[in-house]
Design a protein around this motif. Structure first.
Motif, PDB file in Angstrom:
ATOM      1  N   VAL A 128     -34.280   6.539  12.265  1.00 13.70           N
ATOM      2  CA  VAL A 128     -33.396   7.307  13.144  1.00 13.70           C
ATOM      3  C   VAL A 128     -34.206   7.701  14.371  1.00 13.70           C
ATOM      4  CG1 VAL A 128     -31.902   9.326  13.337  1.00 13.70           C
ATOM      5  CG2 VAL A 128     -32.202   8.203  11.117  1.00 13.70           C
ATOM      6  N   TYR A 129     -33.801   7.225  15.536  1.00 15.47           N
ATOM      7  CA  TYR A 129     -34.612   7.383  16.736  1.00 15.47           C
ATOM      8  C   TYR A 129     -33.910   8.239  17.780  1.00 15.47           C
ATOM      9  CZ  TYR A 129     -37.054   3.552  14.474  1.00 15.47           C
ATOM     10  OH  TYR A 129     -37.725   2.786  13.562  1.00 15.47           O
ATOM     11  N   ASN A 130     -34.701   9.104  18.438  1.00 13.32           N
ATOM     12  CA  ASN A 130     -34.147   9.935  19.508  1.00 13.32           C
ATOM     13  C   ASN A 130     -34.196   9.186  20.840  1.00 13.32           C
ATOM     14  OD1 ASN A 130     -36.796  10.235  20.617  1.00 13.32           O
ATOM     15  ND2 ASN A 130     -37.186  11.981  19.255  1.00 13.32           N
ATOM     16  N   ARG A 134     -36.263   4.824  24.472  1.00  9.11           N
ATOM     17  CA  ARG A 134     -36.846   4.362  25.735  1.00  9.11           C
ATOM     18  C   ARG A 134     -38.164   3.640  25.479  1.00  9.11           C
ATOM     19  NH1 ARG A 134     -34.964   9.430  27.820  1.00  9.11           N
ATOM     20  NH2 ARG A 134     -37.072  10.325  27.835  1.00  9.11           N
ATOM     21  N   VAL A 135     -38.942   4.154  24.527  1.00  5.82           N
ATOM     22  CA  VAL A 135     -40.187   3.472  24.146  1.00  5.82           C
ATOM     23  C   VAL A 135     -39.873   2.081  23.598  1.00  5.82           C
ATOM     24  CG1 VAL A 135     -42.111   3.487  22.498  1.00  5.82           C
ATOM     25  CG2 VAL A 135     -41.482   5.592  23.703  1.00  5.82           C
ATOM     26  N   MET A 136     -38.876   1.992  22.731  1.00  3.78           N
ATOM     27  CA  MET A 136     -38.493   0.699  22.160  1.00  3.78           C
ATOM     28  C   MET A 136     -38.029  -0.263  23.249  1.00  3.78           C
ATOM     29  SD  MET A 136     -36.550   2.066  18.715  1.00  3.78           S
ATOM     30  CE  MET A 136     -36.366   0.474  17.881  1.00  3.78           C
ATOM     31  N   GLU A 137     -37.294   0.255  24.198  1.00  2.00           N
ATOM     32  CA  GLU A 137     -36.823  -0.592  25.295  1.00  2.00           C
ATOM     33  C   GLU A 137     -37.997  -1.169  26.077  1.00  2.00           C
ATOM     34  OE1 GLU A 137     -33.247  -0.242  28.516  1.00  2.00           O
ATOM     35  OE2 GLU A 137     -34.611   1.450  28.376  1.00  2.00           O
ATOM     36  N   SER A 174     -25.027   1.323  15.660  1.00  2.00           N
ATOM     37  CA  SER A 174     -24.590   0.299  16.611  1.00  2.00           C
ATOM     38  C   SER A 174     -24.737   0.771  18.050  1.00  2.00           C
ATOM     39  CB  SER A 174     -23.128  -0.081  16.334  1.00  2.00           C
ATOM     40  OG  SER A 174     -22.991  -0.636  15.048  1.00  2.00           O
ATOM     41  N   GLU A 175     -24.495   2.055  18.277  1.00  2.00           N
ATOM     42  CA  GLU A 175     -24.591   2.584  19.640  1.00  2.00           C
ATOM     43  C   GLU A 175     -26.009   2.461  20.184  1.00  2.00           C
ATOM     44  OE1 GLU A 175     -23.908   6.855  21.980  1.00  2.00           O
ATOM     45  OE2 GLU A 175     -22.932   6.485  20.044  1.00  2.00           O
ATOM     46  N   ALA A 176     -26.999   2.803  19.376  1.00  2.00           N
ATOM     47  CA  ALA A 176     -28.396   2.689  19.807  1.00  2.00           C
ATOM     48  C   ALA A 176     -28.789   1.227  20.005  1.00  2.00           C
ATOM     49  CB  ALA A 176     -29.311   3.349  18.784  1.00  2.00           C
ATOM     50  N   ILE A 177     -28.329   0.365  19.111  1.00  2.00           N
ATOM     51  CA  ILE A 177     -28.629  -1.060  19.254  1.00  2.00           C
ATOM     52  C   ILE A 177     -28.051  -1.603  20.547  1.00  2.00           C
ATOM     53  CG2 ILE A 177     -28.168  -3.358  18.291  1.00  2.00           C
ATOM     54  CD1 ILE A 177     -28.309  -2.037  15.504  1.00  2.00           C
ATOM     55  N   GLU A 178     -26.809  -1.248  20.844  1.00  2.00           N
ATOM     56  CA  GLU A 178     -26.173  -1.718  22.076  1.00  2.00           C
ATOM     57  C   GLU A 178     -26.925  -1.231  23.308  1.00  2.00           C
ATOM     58  OE1 GLU A 178     -22.167  -0.413  21.571  1.00  2.00           O
ATOM     59  OE2 GLU A 178     -21.584  -2.187  20.410  1.00  2.00           O
ATOM     60  N   LEU A 216     -37.282 -10.760  18.033  1.00  3.32           N
ATOM     61  CA  LEU A 216     -37.606  -9.338  17.965  1.00  3.32           C
ATOM     62  C   LEU A 216     -37.092  -8.774  16.651  1.00  3.32           C
ATOM     63  CD1 LEU A 216     -36.376  -8.478  21.554  1.00  3.32           C
ATOM     64  CD2 LEU A 216     -38.762  -8.787  20.859  1.00  3.32           C
ATOM     65  N   VAL A 217     -37.912  -7.968  15.993  1.00  6.88           N
ATOM     66  CA  VAL A 217     -37.575  -7.409  14.692  1.00  6.88           C
ATOM     67  C   VAL A 217     -37.385  -5.904  14.846  1.00  6.88           C
ATOM     68  CG1 VAL A 217     -38.263  -7.218  12.280  1.00  6.88           C
ATOM     69  CG2 VAL A 217     -39.051  -9.170  13.642  1.00  6.88           C
ATOM     70  N   LEU A 218     -36.179  -5.412  14.547  1.00  9.41           N
ATOM     71  CA  LEU A 218     -35.910  -3.992  14.694  1.00  9.41           C
ATOM     72  C   LEU A 218     -34.834  -3.540  13.716  1.00  9.41           C
ATOM     73  CD1 LEU A 218     -33.742  -3.429  17.901  1.00  9.41           C
ATOM     74  CD2 LEU A 218     -34.397  -5.676  17.126  1.00  9.41           C
ATOM     75  N   GLY A 219     -34.767  -2.232  13.517  1.00  6.16           N
ATOM     76  CA  GLY A 219     -33.748  -1.671  12.629  1.00  6.16           C
ATOM     77  C   GLY A 219     -33.476  -0.233  13.015  1.00  6.16           C
ATOM     78  N   LEU A 220     -32.217   0.088  13.246  1.00  9.22           N
ATOM     79  CA  LEU A 220     -31.845   1.428  13.687  1.00  9.22           C
ATOM     80  C   LEU A 220     -30.699   1.946  12.834  1.00  9.22           C
ATOM     81  CD1 LEU A 220     -32.438  -0.507  16.415  1.00  9.22           C
ATOM     82  CD2 LEU A 220     -32.372   1.738  17.485  1.00  9.22           C
ATOM     83  N   LEU A 221     -30.888   3.145  12.282  1.00  7.60           N
ATOM     84  CA  LEU A 221     -29.891   3.752  11.415  1.00  7.60           C
ATOM     85  C   LEU A 221     -29.511   5.139  11.926  1.00  7.60           C
ATOM     86  CD1 LEU A 221     -31.426   2.938   7.891  1.00  7.60           C
ATOM     87  CD2 LEU A 221     -29.740   1.597   9.176  1.00  7.60           C
ATOM     88  N   THR A 222     -28.346   5.600  11.488  1.00  5.28           N
ATOM     89  CA  THR A 222     -27.925   6.967  11.758  1.00  5.28           C
ATOM     90  C   THR A 222     -28.511   7.887  10.690  1.00  5.28           C
ATOM     91  OG1 THR A 222     -25.924   6.697  10.436  1.00  5.28           O
ATOM     92  CG2 THR A 222     -25.771   6.137  12.781  1.00  5.28           C
TER      93      THR A 222
END
Length: 214
Positions: A69-71, A76-79, A106-110, A93-99
């Protein structure tokens, strides 16, 4: 054909790799924390070394260990890390984002998608933390978001992967070739063939997926 992906923490194991042994490397740092983003220099040298051998490079994008879960600052760091990984000629690219409730964010991934510039995307083992009864829908959602591969163990507990055979088979059946399912977590050079036979998977991942001398 079985695609073998070596999970590598740094450059030391890459020098002796042969393309007939491994098709792909997932490059990360800090495996003790489950893997984080490697440094600029490591990505650059790994890409050059692996591409000379005809081996593809998947770069981990994860700013820290812990949960997924990322703030806004972490996003911005990931970007920025994604932009650098693309610049340095990563092949995926390997990543995973959860609520907070372990659903797909999905919102963060987009938010990150423009930075990826169309590079193939892999959703890592954060997938295992998604409630089992929602994982099939999550597969569909990841396909819609443009992901090409999911790395999974079948359980967030990371025990014996053979205990998860039935669940993995069910997920692979649901994916039905629309997205690659990459098996990891306790997959080794000595057990991957049995695992492939029992699940129907054709891609395997691990730090011990092949025997490599430093």
């Amino acid at each position: 054909m079985i695609i073998k992906e070596l999970c590598a923490e740094n450059l030391s194991r890459l020098f002796s790799l042969k393309p007939e042994e491994v098709s792909r490397v997932e490059l990360c740092d800090n495996l003790a924390a489950g893997g984080t983003t490697p440094s600029y220099g490591v990505i650059k040298e790994a890409a050059q070394l692996l591409h000379e051998k005809g081996i593809s490079l998947a770069t981990m994008i994860r700013p820290r260990g812990g949960n997924f879960v990322y703030n806004d600052i972490e996003l911005r760091v990931m970007e920025e890390d994604i932009l650098k990984a693309v610049e340095l000629e990563s092949d995926a690219l390997v990543l995973g984002l959860l609520t907070q409730d372990n659903r797909l964010d999905s919102e963060a991934i987009e938010q990150l998608l423009p930075a990826t510039q169309g590079l193939p995307l892999v959703f890592h083992m954060a997938f295992d933390f998604i409630p089992k009864d929602e994982q099939k829908q999550t597969i569909d959602d990841l396909i819609d978001l443009g992901f090409s591969r999911i790395l999974l163990h079948g359980s967030p507990l990371k025990g014996d992967i053979f205990k998860n055979i039935d669940h993995i088979k069910d997920l692979i059946s649901h994916a039905n070739g629309r997205i690659d399912m990459l098996l990891g977590g306790g997959v080794t050079a000595t057990n991957y063939q049995e695992l492939v036979q029992k699940t129907g998977a054709n891609q395997v991942h691990g730090t011990a997926i092949i025997t490599v001398t430093a």
